[in-house]
Design a protein around this motif. Structure first.
Motif, PDB file in Angstrom:
ATOM      1  N   HIS A 221       0.968  -1.340   0.093  1.00  0.00           N
ATOM      2  CA  HIS A 221      -0.218   0.111   0.114  1.00  0.00           C
ATOM      3  C   HIS A 221       0.876   1.248   0.080  1.00  0.00           C
ATOM      4  CE1 HIS A 221      -3.423  -2.150   2.040  1.00  0.00           C
ATOM      5  NE2 HIS A 221      -3.495  -2.568   0.631  1.00  0.00           N
ATOM      6  N   GLY A 222       1.952   1.080   0.895  1.00  0.00           N
ATOM      7  CA  GLY A 222       2.657   2.426   0.755  1.00  0.00           C
ATOM      8  C   GLY A 222       4.136   1.546   0.218  1.00  0.00           C
ATOM      9  N   HIS A 223       4.091   2.628  -0.740  1.00  0.00           N
ATOM     10  CA  HIS A 223       5.034   2.545  -2.319  1.00  0.00           C
ATOM     11  C   HIS A 223       6.144   4.411  -2.185  1.00  0.00           C
ATOM     12  CE1 HIS A 223       8.133   1.581  -4.805  1.00  0.00           C
ATOM     13  NE2 HIS A 223       6.830   0.303  -6.090  1.00  0.00           N
ATOM     14  N   CYS A 224       7.056   4.040  -1.651  1.00  0.00           N
ATOM     15  CA  CYS A 224       8.370   5.255  -2.214  1.00  0.00           C
ATOM     16  C   CYS A 224       9.447   5.932  -3.176  1.00  0.00           C
ATOM     17  CB  CYS A 224       8.897   5.326  -0.756  1.00  0.00           C
ATOM     18  SG  CYS A 224      10.434   7.097  -0.461  1.00  0.00           S
ATOM     19  N   GLY A 225       8.668   4.368  -4.148  1.00  0.00           N
ATOM     20  CA  GLY A 225       9.717   4.342  -5.279  1.00  0.00           C
ATOM     21  C   GLY A 225       9.050   4.540  -6.298  1.00  0.00           C
ATOM     22  N   LEU A 226       7.443   5.206  -7.030  1.00  0.00           N
ATOM     23  CA  LEU A 226       6.605   5.536  -7.741  1.00  0.00           C
ATOM     24  C   LEU A 226       7.271   6.813  -8.657  1.00  0.00           C
ATOM     25  CD1 LEU A 226       3.740   6.036  -6.101  1.00  0.00           C
ATOM     26  CD2 LEU A 226       4.589   3.736  -7.536  1.00  0.00           C
ATOM     27  N   ALA A 227       8.269   7.451  -8.044  1.00  0.00           N
ATOM     28  CA  ALA A 227       9.250   8.629  -9.765  1.00  0.00           C
ATOM     29  C   ALA A 227       9.900   7.880 -10.566  1.00  0.00           C
ATOM     30  CB  ALA A 227       9.456   9.505  -8.580  1.00  0.00           C
ATOM     31  N   GLY A 228      10.533   6.306 -10.037  1.00  0.00           N
ATOM     32  CA  GLY A 228      10.919   5.752 -11.331  1.00  0.00           C
ATOM     33  C   GLY A 228      11.930   5.487 -11.502  1.00  0.00           C
ATOM     34  N   PRO A 229      13.690   4.506 -12.000  1.00  0.00           N
ATOM     35  CA  PRO A 229      14.090   3.616 -11.641  1.00  0.00           C
ATOM     36  C   PRO A 229      15.986   4.709 -11.289  1.00  0.00           C
ATOM     37  CG  PRO A 229      13.494   3.333 -13.480  1.00  0.00           C
ATOM     38  CD  PRO A 229      12.866   4.420 -13.554  1.00  0.00           C
ATOM     39  N   PHE A 230      16.430   4.201 -10.887  1.00  0.00           N
ATOM     40  CA  PHE A 230      17.864   5.423 -10.091  1.00  0.00           C
ATOM     41  C   PHE A 230      19.208   3.983  -9.865  1.00  0.00           C
ATOM     42  CE2 PHE A 230      15.787   5.332  -6.442  1.00  0.00           C
ATOM     43  CZ  PHE A 230      16.034   5.297  -5.277  1.00  0.00           C
ATOM     44  N   THR A 231      19.715   4.669 -10.363  1.00  0.00           N
ATOM     45  CA  THR A 231      21.173   4.121  -9.222  1.00  0.00           C
ATOM     46  C   THR A 231      22.375   5.041  -8.050  1.00  0.00           C
ATOM     47  OG1 THR A 231      21.514   2.363 -10.994  1.00  0.00           O
ATOM     48  CG2 THR A 231      22.842   2.463  -9.669  1.00  0.00           C
ATOM     49  N   LEU A 232      22.468   4.137  -7.220  1.00  0.00           N
ATOM     50  CA  LEU A 232      23.206   5.274  -6.235  1.00  0.00           C
ATOM     51  C   LEU A 232      25.115   4.176  -6.459  1.00  0.00           C
ATOM     52  CD1 LEU A 232      20.821   5.442  -3.345  1.00  0.00           C
ATOM     53  CD2 LEU A 232      21.788   7.382  -4.058  1.00  0.00           C
ATOM     54  N   ILE A 233      25.616   5.274  -6.346  1.00  0.00           N
ATOM     55  CA  ILE A 233      27.099   5.587  -6.451  1.00  0.00           C
ATOM     56  C   ILE A 233      27.811   5.094  -5.576  1.00  0.00           C
ATOM     57  CG2 ILE A 233      29.072   4.711  -8.563  1.00  0.00           C
ATOM     58  CD1 ILE A 233      26.051   6.218  -9.851  1.00  0.00           C
ATOM     59  N   GLU A 245      16.996   7.751 -14.470  1.00  0.00           N
ATOM     60  CA  GLU A 245      16.032   7.429 -15.779  1.00  0.00           C
ATOM     61  C   GLU A 245      14.954   7.673 -15.851  1.00  0.00           C
ATOM     62  OE1 GLU A 245      17.185   3.693 -16.511  1.00  0.00           O
ATOM     63  OE2 GLU A 245      19.143   3.717 -16.604  1.00  0.00           O
ATOM     64  N   VAL A 246      14.763   8.461 -17.480  1.00  0.00           N
ATOM     65  CA  VAL A 246      13.086   8.099 -16.813  1.00  0.00           C
ATOM     66  C   VAL A 246      12.427   8.505 -19.107  1.00  0.00           C
ATOM     67  CG1 VAL A 246      13.155  10.861 -16.932  1.00  0.00           C
ATOM     68  CG2 VAL A 246      10.870   9.932 -16.702  1.00  0.00           C
ATOM     69  N   GLN A 247      11.994   7.450 -18.775  1.00  0.00           N
ATOM     70  CA  GLN A 247      12.232   7.453 -20.396  1.00  0.00           C
ATOM     71  C   GLN A 247      13.341   7.331 -21.319  1.00  0.00           C
ATOM     72  OE1 GLN A 247       9.536   6.702 -22.741  1.00  0.00           O
ATOM     73  NE2 GLN A 247       8.043   7.046 -20.979  1.00  0.00           N
ATOM     74  N   ARG A 248      13.486   8.171 -22.255  1.00  0.00           N
ATOM     75  CA  ARG A 248      14.861   8.460 -22.993  1.00  0.00           C
ATOM     76  C   ARG A 248      15.812   9.279 -22.387  1.00  0.00           C
ATOM     77  NH1 ARG A 248      13.818   6.424 -29.591  1.00  0.00           N
ATOM     78  NH2 ARG A 248      16.128   6.296 -29.117  1.00  0.00           N
ATOM     79  N   ASP A 249      15.342   9.681 -21.266  1.00  0.00           N
ATOM     80  CA  ASP A 249      16.417  11.004 -20.831  1.00  0.00           C
ATOM     81  C   ASP A 249      17.083   9.722 -19.621  1.00  0.00           C
ATOM     82  OD1 ASP A 249      16.618  13.563 -20.590  1.00  0.00           O
ATOM     83  OD2 ASP A 249      16.306  13.630 -18.426  1.00  0.00           O
ATOM     84  N   SER A 250      18.244  10.449 -19.597  1.00  0.00           N
ATOM     85  CA  SER A 250      19.068  10.070 -17.989  1.00  0.00           C
ATOM     86  C   SER A 250      19.939  11.119 -17.722  1.00  0.00           C
ATOM     87  CB  SER A 250      19.846   8.628 -18.239  1.00  0.00           C
ATOM     88  OG  SER A 250      19.052   7.471 -18.613  1.00  0.00           O
ATOM     89  N   ARG A 251      19.796  11.202 -16.292  1.00  0.00           N
ATOM     90  CA  ARG A 251      21.047  12.230 -15.537  1.00  0.00           C
ATOM     91  C   ARG A 251      22.238  11.696 -14.704  1.00  0.00           C
ATOM     92  NH1 ARG A 251      16.470  15.096 -17.515  1.00  0.00           N
ATOM     93  NH2 ARG A 251      16.982  17.533 -18.366  1.00  0.00           N
ATOM     94  N   LEU A 252      22.882  12.248 -14.483  1.00  0.00           N
ATOM     95  CA  LEU A 252      24.044  11.519 -13.694  1.00  0.00           C
ATOM     96  C   LEU A 252      24.159  12.232 -12.449  1.00  0.00           C
ATOM     97  CD1 LEU A 252      25.909   9.615 -12.046  1.00  0.00           C
ATOM     98  CD2 LEU A 252      28.225  10.831 -13.485  1.00  0.00           C
ATOM     99  N   HIS A 253      23.646  12.510 -11.405  1.00  0.00           N
ATOM    100  CA  HIS A 253      23.319  13.704  -9.995  1.00  0.00           C
ATOM    101  C   HIS A 253      24.819  13.829  -9.413  1.00  0.00           C
ATOM    102  CE1 HIS A 253      19.624  15.509 -11.463  1.00  0.00           C
ATOM    103  NE2 HIS A 253      19.032  14.154 -11.651  1.00  0.00           N
ATOM    104  N   THR A 254      25.603  14.482  -9.338  1.00  0.00           N
ATOM    105  CA  THR A 254      26.812  14.633  -8.179  1.00  0.00           C
ATOM    106  C   THR A 254      26.531  16.159  -7.290  1.00  0.00           C
ATOM    107  OG1 THR A 254      27.669  16.658  -9.516  1.00  0.00           O
ATOM    108  CG2 THR A 254      28.192  14.429  -9.877  1.00  0.00           C
TER     109      THR A 254
END
Length: 290
Positions: A221-233, A245-254
């Motif tokens: 019922h509770g889900h914190c990941g509805l904004a989409g996939p990601f990877t932490l490095i 990542e979302v659709q065909r746009d990806s960003r690396l945040h620093t």
């Protein structure tokens, strides 16, 4: 913040069977430069493609693909060709750049960071993470890409994806964790036999000492990941980054605030998911259902 484009891991990467070759695709850049050098060196010693192919253990067709920049050569071929053609290291000097060229341009920085990571945390919503994929599953994912990829590009992408999995054998061992949506494991990508092999591979990786795999049940019922996939490095110097990542746009945040927000989100997602042991039992149950 570094911005990159595409969807190499969650979906299939870029490239189309249209004759148009984006930057970094087969037929451009360092691959064309390598191909020209290879051809010039081969002609210099008076070998045709068939003769040269016999000396390096490749068919003349493969040599043509290398020379025309349509296929990325493996490191072993580069070493052998450099020796056979008495290139004096000229071909070997391009090995690192060719290794990077096997990935779409948007993913090259991420591939390098992934290879250097001491911790890696992946949240997957659409497909099994690339680091866990079997060759058959990866091939099926790339095959359904739209616009279509040609067969040579598919094989290149599969090879590149599997090459990333050397991370599991790296020393010192990195810490790896994955949270995968239940729906991903129920989707029979490539058919049930392909999916069965993929589920078995998830279980194998889940038993590694440095790997934790968790499944997010669909009925939460509770889900914190509805904004989409990601990877932490996290790198050995303590730097932390978030690849989203979302659709065909990806960003690396620093930037620290953004990375902290994603880290907090991942912590909650892990708390909401099944535990690692519960998750392995869940995957075993899916195999029994099949």
């Amino acid at each position: 913040m570094t911005v990159v484009r595409g969807d190499e891991d969650a979906e299939t990467g870029s490239g189309a069977q249209t004759g148009e070759r984006p930057e970094g695709e087969p037929g451009s850049g360092v691959m064309m430069a390598f191909g020209r050098q290879l051809k010039l060196l081969r002609l210099r010693v008076g070998l045709d493609r068939a003769e040269f192919g016999k000396l390096v253990g490749y068919a003349a067709q493969s040599i043509a693909s290398f020379e025309q920049g349509r296929r990325i050569p493996q490191p072993a071929f580069i070493d052998k060709a450099d020796s056979v053609l008495d290139a004096g290291g000229l071909l070997m000097a391009l090995k690192e750049e060719l290794a990077r060229a096997q990935y779409p341009p948007f993913f090259r920085d991420m591939a390098r960071l992934e290879a250097e990571a001491i911790t890696l945390h992946v949240y997957a919503t659409m497909a099994v993470p690339g680091l866990l994929q079997t060759a058959e599953y990866a091939r099926s994912v790339f095959a359904v890409r739209r616009p279509l990829l040609d067969e040579e590009t598919i094989e290149q992408r599969v090879s590149a994806r599997l090459a990333r999995q050397v991370i599991f054998a790296r020393k010192p061992m990195p810490t790896l964790s994955f949270v995968i949506e239940e729906s991903v494991l129920r989707r029979p990508v490539g058919g049930w036999e392909v999916q069965r092999g993929q589920l078995e591979q998830v279980i194998i990786h889940g038993h590694r000492r440095n790997v934790e795999i968790q499944i997010m049940p669909t009925n939460r019922h509770g889900h914190c990941g509805l904004a989409g996939p990601f990877t932490l490095i996290e790198k050995c110097d303590g730097r932390r980054m978030a690849y989203v990542e979302v659709q065909r746009d990806s960003r690396l945040h620093t930037e620290r605030d953004m990375v902290r927000d994603v880290e907090e989100q991942y912590g909650i997602i892990r708390a909401q998911a099944l535990t690692p042991s519960e998750s392995l039992d869940f995957v075993k149950g899916l195999l029994e259902e099949g």
